[in-house]
Design a protein around this motif. Sequence first.
Motif, PDB file in Angstrom:
ATOM      1  N   PHE A   9    -109.923 -45.191  85.042  1.00  0.00           N
ATOM      2  CA  PHE A   9    -110.574 -46.258  84.280  1.00  0.00           C
ATOM      3  C   PHE A   9    -110.886 -45.800  82.862  1.00  0.00           C
ATOM      4  CE2 PHE A   9    -112.490 -48.121  88.436  1.00  0.00           C
ATOM      5  CZ  PHE A   9    -111.278 -48.701  88.738  1.00  0.00           C
ATOM      6  N   GLY A  10    -111.370 -44.566  82.737  1.00  0.00           N
ATOM      7  CA  GLY A  10    -111.727 -44.063  81.422  1.00  0.00           C
ATOM      8  C   GLY A  10    -110.526 -43.921  80.500  1.00  0.00           C
ATOM      9  N   ALA A  11    -109.403 -43.494  81.055  1.00  0.00           N
ATOM     10  CA  ALA A  11    -108.210 -43.271  80.234  1.00  0.00           C
ATOM     11  C   ALA A  11    -107.530 -44.568  79.833  1.00  0.00           C
ATOM     12  CB  ALA A  11    -107.222 -42.381  80.988  1.00  0.00           C
ATOM     13  N   LEU A  12    -107.634 -45.609  80.676  1.00  0.00           N
ATOM     14  CA  LEU A  12    -106.850 -46.824  80.459  1.00  0.00           C
ATOM     15  C   LEU A  12    -107.673 -48.033  80.006  1.00  0.00           C
ATOM     16  CD1 LEU A  12    -104.536 -46.567  83.606  1.00  0.00           C
ATOM     17  CD2 LEU A  12    -104.026 -45.850  81.265  1.00  0.00           C
ATOM     18  N   ALA A  13    -108.980 -47.892  79.941  1.00  0.00           N
ATOM     19  CA  ALA A  13    -109.838 -49.044  79.643  1.00  0.00           C
ATOM     20  C   ALA A  13    -109.504 -49.695  78.301  1.00  0.00           C
ATOM     21  CB  ALA A  13    -111.305 -48.622  79.681  1.00  0.00           C
ATOM     22  N   GLU A  14    -109.080 -48.915  77.328  1.00  0.00           N
ATOM     23  CA  GLU A  14    -108.790 -49.440  75.997  1.00  0.00           C
ATOM     24  C   GLU A  14    -107.286 -49.511  75.724  1.00  0.00           C
ATOM     25  OE1 GLU A  14    -110.978 -46.984  73.315  1.00  0.00           O
ATOM     26  OE2 GLU A  14    -112.937 -47.721  73.983  1.00  0.00           O
ATOM     27  N   LEU A  15    -106.501 -49.570  76.791  1.00  0.00           N
ATOM     28  CA  LEU A  15    -105.047 -49.568  76.648  1.00  0.00           C
ATOM     29  C   LEU A  15    -104.523 -50.821  75.960  1.00  0.00           C
ATOM     30  CD1 LEU A  15    -102.355 -48.177  77.344  1.00  0.00           C
ATOM     31  CD2 LEU A  15    -102.414 -49.362  79.554  1.00  0.00           C
ATOM     32  N   GLY A  16    -105.145 -51.964  76.224  1.00  0.00           N
ATOM     33  CA  GLY A  16    -104.648 -53.220  75.678  1.00  0.00           C
ATOM     34  C   GLY A  16    -103.592 -53.820  76.593  1.00  0.00           C
ATOM     35  N   PRO A  17    -102.897 -54.868  76.136  1.00  0.00           N
ATOM     36  CA  PRO A  17    -101.879 -55.521  76.969  1.00  0.00           C
ATOM     37  C   PRO A  17    -100.812 -54.517  77.414  1.00  0.00           C
ATOM     38  CG  PRO A  17    -102.315 -56.815  75.002  1.00  0.00           C
ATOM     39  CD  PRO A  17    -103.009 -55.508  74.810  1.00  0.00           C
ATOM     40  N   ALA A  18    -100.453 -54.573  78.692  1.00  0.00           N
ATOM     41  CA  ALA A  18     -99.481 -53.625  79.232  1.00  0.00           C
ATOM     42  C   ALA A  18     -98.684 -54.277  80.347  1.00  0.00           C
ATOM     43  CB  ALA A  18    -100.184 -52.364  79.742  1.00  0.00           C
ATOM     44  N   VAL A  19     -97.516 -53.726  80.601  1.00  0.00           N
ATOM     45  CA  VAL A  19     -96.659 -54.178  81.694  1.00  0.00           C
ATOM     46  C   VAL A  19     -96.236 -52.956  82.496  1.00  0.00           C
ATOM     47  CG1 VAL A  19     -94.434 -55.221  82.319  1.00  0.00           C
ATOM     48  CG2 VAL A  19     -95.810 -56.214  80.478  1.00  0.00           C
ATOM     49  N   SER A  20     -96.322 -53.059  83.820  1.00  0.00           N
ATOM     50  CA  SER A  20     -95.885 -51.979  84.696  1.00  0.00           C
ATOM     51  C   SER A  20     -94.410 -52.158  85.023  1.00  0.00           C
ATOM     52  CB  SER A  20     -96.711 -51.966  85.990  1.00  0.00           C
ATOM     53  OG  SER A  20     -98.049 -51.600  85.744  1.00  0.00           O
ATOM     54  N   VAL A  21     -93.655 -51.075  84.903  1.00  0.00           N
ATOM     55  CA  VAL A  21     -92.216 -51.082  85.194  1.00  0.00           C
ATOM     56  C   VAL A  21     -91.950 -50.132  86.353  1.00  0.00           C
ATOM     57  CG1 VAL A  21     -89.903 -50.674  84.291  1.00  0.00           C
ATOM     58  CG2 VAL A  21     -91.692 -51.550  82.769  1.00  0.00           C
ATOM     59  N   PHE A  22     -91.277 -50.641  87.388  1.00  0.00           N
ATOM     60  CA  PHE A  22     -90.994 -49.846  88.573  1.00  0.00           C
ATOM     61  C   PHE A  22     -89.482 -49.700  88.762  1.00  0.00           C
ATOM     62  CE2 PHE A  22     -94.980 -52.109  89.461  1.00  0.00           C
ATOM     63  CZ  PHE A  22     -95.827 -51.020  89.600  1.00  0.00           C
ATOM     64  N   GLY A  23     -89.070 -48.634  89.418  1.00  0.00           N
ATOM     65  CA  GLY A  23     -87.662 -48.427  89.709  1.00  0.00           C
ATOM     66  C   GLY A  23     -87.431 -47.043  90.280  1.00  0.00           C
ATOM     67  N   SER A  24     -86.205 -46.773  90.664  1.00  0.00           N
ATOM     68  CA  SER A  24     -85.865 -45.553  91.373  1.00  0.00           C
ATOM     69  C   SER A  24     -86.020 -44.300  90.517  1.00  0.00           C
ATOM     70  CB  SER A  24     -84.421 -45.638  91.863  1.00  0.00           C
ATOM     71  OG  SER A  24     -84.028 -44.417  92.466  1.00  0.00           O
ATOM     72  N   ALA A  25     -86.530 -43.235  91.163  1.00  0.00           N
ATOM     73  CA  ALA A  25     -86.595 -41.921  90.519  1.00  0.00           C
ATOM     74  C   ALA A  25     -85.245 -41.218  90.549  1.00  0.00           C
ATOM     75  CB  ALA A  25     -87.638 -41.056  91.220  1.00  0.00           C
ATOM     76  N   ARG A  26     -84.282 -41.760  91.298  1.00  0.00           N
ATOM     77  CA  ARG A  26     -82.999 -41.088  91.492  1.00  0.00           C
ATOM     78  C   ARG A  26     -81.912 -41.561  90.517  1.00  0.00           C
ATOM     79  NH1 ARG A  26     -82.530 -40.671  98.121  1.00  0.00           N
ATOM     80  NH2 ARG A  26     -84.723 -40.119  98.492  1.00  0.00           N
ATOM     81  N   THR A  27     -82.222 -42.542  89.702  1.00  0.00           N
ATOM     82  CA  THR A  27     -81.224 -43.088  88.782  1.00  0.00           C
ATOM     83  C   THR A  27     -80.919 -42.090  87.662  1.00  0.00           C
ATOM     84  OG1 THR A  27     -82.039 -45.314  89.240  1.00  0.00           O
ATOM     85  CG2 THR A  27     -80.670 -45.035  87.295  1.00  0.00           C
TER      86      THR A  27
END
Length: 287
Positions: free
Chosen positions: A62-80
Amino acid sequence: MSDEGLPETGRGYRRGPVLLRGNQIPKTTTDQRLLASDQDTDWLHSDPWRVMRIQSEFVEGFGALAELGPAVSVFGSARTKPDHPDYRAGEDVGRMLVEAGYAVITGGGPGIMEAANKGAAEAGGTSVGLGIELPFEQGVNQYVNLGINFRYFFARKTMFLKYAQGFIVMPGGFGTFDELFEAVTLVQTHKVTQFPLVLVGRSYWGGLMDWLRTSVLEHGTISEADLDIIYLTDDPAEAVRHVVERAHQIAAEQAALQAAAVAEKEQEEAAGPGAQGLWLPTTLGGA
């Protein structure tokens, strides 16, 4: 007598909210165990101590990300691999999200996560990596400029959801499936405010969507509206565009609802106490 030395009514030994009876009653008090000098270190690995570590992960996140602002999470394979088209698509997604004014959040690992972080970092944006302690992982990738490492998956998942205005999900394995379906479930059950969720790759995700539309929907275990939670595309630019447009639409809808609630409250306050009771018979009579 309780563990704190206070008199207790009823039968049993109380330690805070916990009730102990019979052979569960400890032979020493909490203070005695705390101040004992000859104890071993097994307590460092006990469940109560784990709770403190879990709490620290939430506090740090929470402390590190509280002031992050608008964000989008991107998911996908670690093997690519970097020479795969999905990797290049991940770079495009990361870059275009930054150009649209968003920070990019990934799991911080290699593959598509690295690609999205690379695109975001090279575009001059905030590139977040939420790493996880695994025996076969090597830490966050080099393109992360804000990284947090977690012991516990559930603490990490909370950060993905709490600080993102949307999800873009690219081809991946079981970990990606887990993140996808948890997000869909939270939106479906209204545990989170609805946010855009995009799958990139029709050839990869198309079979899953067909199965949802046929077997799952026809079986009656989801509704037609549930399918609208997920948007499917082949184009990284379209994925980013959908997230941006849908996020703005949801924000506008939420603002309108809040404004309506405030206006209704102001009308009630202006009418004064008992106003509803005075008007109700007139309304019913007019009907």
